[in-house]
Design a protein around this motif. Structure first.
Motif, mmCIF file in Angstrom:
data_model
loop_
_atom_site.group_PDB
_atom_site.id
_atom_site.type_symbol
_atom_site.label_atom_id
_atom_site.label_comp_id
_atom_site.label_asym_id
_atom_site.label_seq_id
_atom_site.Cartn_x
_atom_site.Cartn_y
_atom_site.Cartn_z
ATOM 1 N N PRO A 18 0.369 -1.453 0.421
ATOM 2 C CA PRO A 18 0.179 -0.181 0.004
ATOM 3 C C PRO A 18 0.508 1.173 -0.233
ATOM 4 C CG PRO A 18 0.406 -1.137 2.268
ATOM 5 C CD PRO A 18 0.071 -2.132 1.213
ATOM 6 N N ASP A 19 2.030 0.808 0.746
ATOM 7 C CA ASP A 19 2.971 2.613 0.238
ATOM 8 C C ASP A 19 4.050 2.497 -0.439
ATOM 9 O OD1 ASP A 19 1.246 3.468 2.498
ATOM 10 O OD2 ASP A 19 2.404 2.190 4.139
ATOM 11 N N THR A 20 4.217 1.958 -1.357
ATOM 12 C CA THR A 20 4.650 1.781 -2.735
ATOM 13 C C THR A 20 4.538 2.296 -3.323
ATOM 14 O OG1 THR A 20 5.904 -0.719 -1.991
ATOM 15 C CG2 THR A 20 5.780 -0.019 -4.747
ATOM 16 N N ASP A 21 5.231 3.052 -3.937
ATOM 17 C CA ASP A 21 4.885 4.201 -5.383
ATOM 18 C C ASP A 21 5.278 3.114 -6.982
ATOM 19 O OD1 ASP A 21 4.309 5.766 -8.063
ATOM 20 O OD2 ASP A 21 6.138 7.604 -7.305
ATOM 21 N N PRO A 22 4.212 2.703 -7.161
ATOM 22 C CA PRO A 22 4.246 1.485 -8.608
ATOM 23 C C PRO A 22 5.657 2.046 -9.366
ATOM 24 C CG PRO A 22 2.640 2.862 -8.730
ATOM 25 C CD PRO A 22 2.809 3.397 -6.802
ATOM 26 N N LEU A 23 5.593 3.637 -9.651
ATOM 27 C CA LEU A 23 6.827 3.881 -10.126
ATOM 28 C C LEU A 23 8.024 3.697 -9.398
ATOM 29 C CD1 LEU A 23 4.692 7.529 -11.677
ATOM 30 C CD2 LEU A 23 4.270 4.984 -12.758
ATOM 31 N N ALA A 24 8.161 3.533 -8.247
ATOM 32 C CA ALA A 24 10.117 3.497 -8.003
ATOM 33 C C ALA A 24 9.845 1.436 -8.398
ATOM 34 C CB ALA A 24 9.812 4.735 -6.466
ATOM 35 N N VAL A 25 9.242 1.321 -8.597
ATOM 36 C CA VAL A 25 9.351 -0.703 -8.428
ATOM 37 C C VAL A 25 9.804 -0.265 -10.153
ATOM 38 C CG1 VAL A 25 8.222 -2.889 -8.305
ATOM 39 C CG2 VAL A 25 7.608 -0.570 -6.973
ATOM 40 N N ARG A 26 10.736 -1.073 -9.256
ATOM 41 C CA ARG A 26 11.755 -2.239 -11.197
ATOM 42 C C ARG A 26 11.103 -3.291 -11.434
ATOM 43 N NH1 ARG A 26 17.478 -3.239 -8.524
ATOM 44 N NH2 ARG A 26 16.221 -4.218 -7.295
ATOM 45 N N PHE A 27 11.028 -3.491 -13.357
ATOM 46 C CA PHE A 27 10.302 -4.896 -13.489
ATOM 47 C C PHE A 27 10.618 -5.690 -13.237
ATOM 48 C CE2 PHE A 27 9.000 -2.133 -17.625
ATOM 49 C CZ PHE A 27 8.466 -1.684 -17.127
ATOM 50 N N THR A 28 11.844 -5.784 -12.654
ATOM 51 C CA THR A 28 12.140 -7.231 -11.838
ATOM 52 C C THR A 28 11.771 -7.770 -10.621
ATOM 53 O OG1 THR A 28 14.635 -6.230 -10.762
ATOM 54 C CG2 THR A 28 14.772 -7.442 -13.159
ATOM 55 N N ASP A 29 11.479 -6.424 -9.581
ATOM 56 C CA ASP A 29 10.311 -6.533 -8.606
ATOM 57 C C ASP A 29 9.033 -6.851 -8.665
ATOM 58 O OD1 ASP A 29 12.740 -6.720 -7.183
ATOM 59 O OD2 ASP A 29 13.120 -4.453 -6.253
ATOM 60 N N LEU A 30 9.135 -6.274 -10.229
ATOM 61 C CA LEU A 30 7.285 -6.341 -10.096
ATOM 62 C C LEU A 30 7.267 -7.219 -10.935
ATOM 63 C CD1 LEU A 30 4.548 -4.464 -10.711
ATOM 64 C CD2 LEU A 30 5.315 -4.603 -13.373
ATOM 65 N N HIS A 31 8.007 -8.112 -11.406
ATOM 66 C CA HIS A 31 7.706 -9.437 -12.038
ATOM 67 C C HIS A 31 7.346 -10.242 -10.715
ATOM 68 C CE1 HIS A 31 8.808 -13.666 -13.227
ATOM 69 N NE2 HIS A 31 7.678 -13.137 -14.596
#
Length: 66
Positions: A18-31
């Motif tokens: 909930p407190d994570t800015d999605p634009l700060a997430v790397r695609f490797t972590d998103l995956h």
């Protein structure tokens, strides 16, 4: 959920992080985060940059609107 369910995945990610800015997430972590979702049921290797970007943008829309 499948890779193509960007909006459902985005909502689940927002609930899980909930407190994570999605634009700060790397695609490797998103995956990793998508594959780890309880309701995710698709081939982890079936993702691509376009699908991850679509998920990230939907998550960003949800994050921005909260």
């Amino acid at each position: 959920m499948k890779w193509s369910d960007a909006e459902d995945i985005a909502i689940a990610l927002m609930e899980a992080h909930p407190d994570t800015d999605p634009l700060a997430v790397r695609f490797t972590d998103l995956h990793k985060w998508v594959v780890a979702l309880e309701d995710f049921d698709d081939d982890p290797k079936a993702s691509n940059e376009g699908l991850l970007e679509a998920i990230q943008m939907k998550w960003h829309e949800e994050f921005r609107d909260q």
